[in-house]
Design an enzyme around this catalytic site. Structure first.
Site, PDB file in Angstrom:
ATOM      1  CE  LYS A 107      -2.276   1.097   3.798  1.00  0.00           C
ATOM      2  NZ  LYS A 107      -3.305   1.052   4.874  1.00  0.00           N
ATOM      3  CE  LYS A 121      -6.297  -3.864   2.723  1.00  0.00           C
ATOM      4  NZ  LYS A 121      -5.235  -3.269   3.583  1.00  0.00           N
TER       5      LYS A 121
END
Length: 359
Positions: free
Chosen positions: A28, A85
């Site tokens: 991320k 995700k």
């Protein structure tokens, strides 16, 4: 068992995370917001660096077009990550979005992220379960504007975890979590706790991971085969005279309105003789959380039942040897109070005492 997830933005950080024992490496870009996606090239480098030593997840910024969203998820999965995700769009076409992604679920483990500070609708959970999603995480969208627990009470978080579990969804909690939050959330038994800022230098999520920060959190989330903490003396940690409005009472006239109830809790807690930091602290927050969890469960008829449930919740923490709980109703016969005091011990401590004394 609760797993520790660490968000990383490079293969170097991924190596640090693995070396410090994290369970899941999350790709991320913290510089681009709550769920900023790394480039697929960088994700591929991280996957190669991890070399199957840990599961890897990657964030995808979901396009509004359904076909483009599927393509983005498939491209991320093609890097070799174990989970993908993305922020679940809480829009009127939510059903259509989830249905369009359902065909991917047999091949790709999808994790939907809901934002606690944006008013998430937990009625989306059954929809995700029916579509075959792997899991759901509760996070915060606006970093720097409060931790997860600032937006959602511990009772509501427990409900989220329980609802996800009942639906067969893996549950995760994240959102500017700090070290003192760990024991409070572990008692809820989420499948994953996710971290970034708490692992970084000076607590700044945009700075590099700090091995010391990662190890601190890692040691607070004990693994099944980790060495047991070394305990010394027993301390008393207490909360006294906490008055809260409570839906309680066995009589008909007591229903439909709240009464003032006073709580006092005294826990006998083994002191950890390890490092002088959050690893060795038993916070009174876990006791006030125990009260709030019980209160969020709905109407309770008896003070005895309330005291028992609070004691059970506090004893879930392995360092607690015994707990005394006092529950007093203040509005029954003012200025007097009526109530109950109970003491409960952890079963194995009682057995060990009997063995030593021959009782």
């Amino acid at each position: 068992m609760t797993l520790m997830l660490a968000s990383v933005l490079s293969s170097a950080e991924a190596d640090t995370a693995v070396d410090c024992g994290v369970d899941i490496v999350d790709c991320k870009d913290a510089r681009r917001g709550a769920l900023g996606a790394l480039s697929l090239d960088e994700v591929a480098k991280i996957v190669a660096s991890i070399a199957k030593r840990r599961p890897v997840s990657a964030v995808v910024e979901l396009p509004h077009d359904a076909s483009q969203a599927r393509a983005a998820i498939e491209a991320a999965a093609a890097t070799g990550v174990d989970f993908v995700k993305f922020a679940l769009p809480m829009t009127p076409d939510l059903h259509e979005v989830v249905d369009s992604l359902a065909p991917l679920c047999p091949r790709i483990r999808l994790v939907a992220v809901l934002f606690a500070d944006l008013g998430p609708d937990l009625e989306a959970l059954p929809l995700l379960a029916r579509a075959g999603f792997h899991g759901v995480m509760l996070d915060t969208a606006h970093k720097g504007k409060g931790r997860l627990l600032d937006h959602v009470g511990v009772g509501a978080l427990g409900d989220f975890v329980s609802r996800a579990r009942a639906l067969g969804l893996s549950s995760g909690l994240a959102g500017s979590l700090e070290a003192p939050d760990v024991p409070r959330l572990l008692v809820l038994a989420p499948d994953v706790l996710g971290f970034r800022g708490a692992l970084c230098e000076t607590g700044d999520r945009q700075r590099a991971l700090s091995p010391a920060g990662v190890k601190l959190i890692r040691e607070m989330i004990r693994r099944p085969h980790a060495p047991a903490p070394r305990y010394a003396e027993v301390d008393h940690v207490f909360v006294r005279d906490l008055v809260m409005p409570v839906d309680i009472g066995a009589y008909g006239f007591e229903r439909g309105h709240k009464q003032r109830v006073r709580f006092s809790i005294d826990a006998e807690v083994f002191r950890d003789i390890g490092p002088d930091d959050m690893r060795g602290v038993f916070s009174y927050d876990v006791m006030t959380d125990a009260i709030r969890i019980v209160l969020d469960s709905g109407h309770i008829e008896l003070v005895e039942t309330m005291a028992e449930r609070v004691a059970e919740s506090v004893l879930l923490h392995e360092r607690v040897r015994a707990v005394e709980v006092v529950v007093e109703k203040l509005d029954v016969a003012p200025p007097a109070s009526v109530g109950v005091r109970i003491r409960r011990e952890r079963a194995h401590h009682t057995s060990a005492l009997h063995a030593k004394t021959g009782a």
